[in-house]
Design a protein around this motif. Sequence first.
Motif, mmCIF file in Angstrom:
data_model
loop_
_atom_site.group_PDB
_atom_site.id
_atom_site.type_symbol
_atom_site.label_atom_id
_atom_site.label_comp_id
_atom_site.label_asym_id
_atom_site.label_seq_id
_atom_site.Cartn_x
_atom_site.Cartn_y
_atom_site.Cartn_z
ATOM 1 N N THR A 159 2.206 -0.866 3.996
ATOM 2 C CA THR A 159 1.701 -2.176 4.425
ATOM 3 C C THR A 159 1.878 -3.186 3.311
ATOM 4 N N THR A 160 2.366 -4.378 3.662
ATOM 5 C CA THR A 160 2.621 -5.390 2.649
ATOM 6 C C THR A 160 1.655 -6.570 2.762
ATOM 7 N N TYR A 161 1.527 -7.262 1.641
ATOM 8 C CA TYR A 161 0.714 -8.478 1.562
ATOM 9 C C TYR A 161 1.471 -9.473 0.707
ATOM 10 N N SER A 195 0.848 -1.193 0.000
ATOM 11 C CA SER A 195 0.000 0.000 0.000
ATOM 12 C C SER A 195 0.881 1.240 0.000
ATOM 13 N N SER A 252 -3.193 -3.372 0.734
ATOM 14 C CA SER A 252 -2.300 -4.226 -0.045
ATOM 15 C C SER A 252 -2.963 -5.564 -0.364
#
Length: 127
Positions: free
Chosen positions: A56-58, A52, A104
């Motif tokens: 923020t990670t995914y 994002s 994300s």
Amino acid sequence: QRQLVESGGGLVQPGGSLRLSCAASGFTLDYYSIGWFRQAPGKEREGVSCISSDGTTYYADSVKGRFTISRDNAKNAMYLQMHSLKPEDTAVYYCAAVRGYYGSNYICQYYRAMEYWGEGTLVTVSS
């Protein structure tokens, strides 16, 4: 002209590593939510890993613990470090971006939300 260009794909043996790069031009990635997607032959495009605009990670379950996504706003680029590659990771990998804040996990699961796409780089994992 807003453009994303991937590089770093290639042929690698199972268990090997690759680092994909994506350079943006014509716009700055600072205000964009970004991600890496892949499409294997005969399969739908899927989200691999996304960030994002707030950092923020995914990660997709299939790549957790093996892949790492990062962004370098100073270089206007994003990266995907891939370790312990498996034959099932074989696909064309695309980077993509959408302006503004998006979760994300959302952009990785709904790739059609992305505005800009690179042309893709082929990753082949084979012995």
